[in-house]
Design a protein around this motif. Structure first.
Motif, PDB file in Angstrom:
ATOM      1  N   PHE A 190       0.828  -1.202   0.000  1.00  0.00           N
ATOM      2  CA  PHE A 190       0.000   0.000   0.000  1.00  0.00           C
ATOM      3  C   PHE A 190       0.867   1.258   0.000  1.00  0.00           C
ATOM      4  O   PHE A 190       0.630   2.195  -0.782  1.00  0.00           O
ATOM      5  N   CYS A 275      -6.663   7.319   0.739  1.00  0.00           N
ATOM      6  CA  CYS A 275      -5.443   6.528   0.867  1.00  0.00           C
ATOM      7  C   CYS A 275      -4.327   7.331   1.526  1.00  0.00           C
ATOM      8  O   CYS A 275      -3.541   6.792   2.310  1.00  0.00           O
ATOM      9  N   ARG A 279      -2.205   6.504   4.755  1.00  0.00           N
ATOM     10  CA  ARG A 279      -0.745   6.525   4.713  1.00  0.00           C
ATOM     11  C   ARG A 279      -0.193   7.342   5.877  1.00  0.00           C
ATOM     12  O   ARG A 279       0.769   6.943   6.545  1.00  0.00           O
ATOM     13  N   GLU A 297      -8.063  -1.398  -0.549  1.00  0.00           N
ATOM     14  CA  GLU A 297      -7.674  -0.054  -0.983  1.00  0.00           C
ATOM     15  C   GLU A 297      -6.555  -0.113  -2.016  1.00  0.00           C
ATOM     16  O   GLU A 297      -6.546   0.659  -2.982  1.00  0.00           O
ATOM     17  N   SER A 298      -5.605  -1.030  -1.833  1.00  0.00           N
ATOM     18  CA  SER A 298      -4.492  -1.147  -2.774  1.00  0.00           C
ATOM     19  C   SER A 298      -4.965  -1.605  -4.143  1.00  0.00           C
ATOM     20  O   SER A 298      -4.471  -1.126  -5.169  1.00  0.00           O
ATOM     21  N   LEU A 301      -6.405   1.394  -5.801  1.00  0.00           N
ATOM     22  CA  LEU A 301      -5.377   2.390  -6.081  1.00  0.00           C
ATOM     23  C   LEU A 301      -4.419   1.921  -7.167  1.00  0.00           C
ATOM     24  O   LEU A 301      -3.937   2.737  -7.971  1.00  0.00           O
TER      25      LEU A 301
END
Length: 333
Positions: A190, A275, A279, A297-298, A301
């Motif tokens: 991520f 995101c 982070r 989420e990754s 993204l």
């Protein structure tokens, strides 16, 4: 008759880095750790294409979950220190993709091994559990998907690509994206994807009116009675505000690519904002979402990053003559 007091233990499972294993260690062994007690350590799985040997350590019985957790954190801290001293690393986050045993599967396993009283699902990291009779941990094993690409279709796609502008910035972004595809840790994957976007974003100057306001603030700090180190540090911080933030630069870049039709996700900017907040939580607060959330989420993204890098290779304002020496070798001859 008084019921016996519950007994709790910790289990710490980790995977060594790819290509590494512990020599002359095939079965379970007892390990006496200072301030902890006698623990059992044993290999779980041999090295494979995903990483090195997988090991597990089970702590001594305790009367509370809190004590078991305290012992687990102490042992983990010593493990991390030891690997740093020895010059290698261990993996504590689940690999991607991770095999999952369904409740039906757990019941089936219990039926296959009637001598086991309690069965828990296996996972990397720390697990605090109540020991009830013979206790075991079950795992599905690592998934090993194999994707085949047609040579003809690969060459056709390769052959029809337009000329691109290779630059250090573009190549760094691609390397971060490629590394995320090879990464075992959901958290590291991520962060690499977010960093790929950051490496493409260029911080532009703020508008003139904002610049003027920052200049006034700088003059006020200069005229203050702060000590030289504190005054200089505050001025340096204010000077950084002359350019827009990295987060805003990334969102502007994604918005520009989306406006030109390069990014399909209509909410790519909003998703990146989410995101980036995650982070910041991971990097600055030490708060990490579950591997399942990070993977979700990754996955979303990653498609945006892939499209963004492809767009940047065509739209980059940097000269294509900036060929990085790291990947170029002039052979003598």
């Amino acid at each position: 008759m008084t019921a016996p007091s519950p007994v709790y233990r910790f289990r710490l499972r980790w995977m060594l880095e790819p290509g590494r294993s512990v020599k002359d260690f095939e079965g379970a062994a007892l390990l006496a750790l200072p301030d902890i007690g006698v623990c059992e350590i044993k290999p779980i799985a041999p090295p494979n294409h995903l990483g090195g040997q997988s090991l597990a350590l089970i702590g001594p019985p305790t009367a509370s979950r809190e004590k078991a957790m305290h012992d687990a954190e102490t042992v983990l801290g010593r493990l991390l220190q030891a690997t740093l001293k020895l010059g290698y690393a261990v993996l504590l986050q689940p690999s991607r993709p991770q095999g999952v045993i369904t409740p039906y599967g757990m019941e089936w396993l219990r039926e296959q091994y009637p001598g086991i009283d309690t069965l828990y699902p296996d996972s990397l990291g720390i697990a605090i559990y109540e020991e009830k009779g013979e206790t075991k941990f079950a795992s599905m094993g690592a998934l090993s998907p194999s994707v085949l690409t047609s040579f003809t279709s690969f060459v056709q796609v390769w052959d029809c690509q337009p000329p691109v502008k290779l630059s250090r910035r573009n190549l760094i972004a691609y390397e971060l994206y490629a590394s995320s595809r090879c990464e075992l840790s959901s958290r590291a994957r991520f962060l690499l994807l977010v960093m790929a976007v950051e490496s493409l974003a260029m911080q532009e100057d703020r508008p003139a009116d904002e610049q003027a306001l920052i200049a006034k603030l700088v003059e006020q700090v200069k005229a203050s009675g702060l000590t030289d180190p504190r005054r200089d540090a505050l001025i340096g911080g204010l000077q950084m505000f002359r350019k827009i933030s990295i987060s805003e630069s990334c969102r502007n870049l994604i918005a520009a690519a989306h406006a030109q039709g390069a990014i399909a996700d209509r909410d790519a900017v909003g998703h990146f904002r989410k995101c980036y907040r995650l982070r910041s939580q991971i990097v600055h607060s030490g708060k990490t979402p579950s591997p399942e959330i990070l993977s979700t989420e990754s996955n979303q993204l990653e498609k945006t990053v892939r499209e963004l890098i492809g767009w940047a290779l065509l739209e980059s304002a940097e000269s294509s003559d900036l060929w990085p020496s790291e990947i170029t070798r002039f052979m003598p001859g």
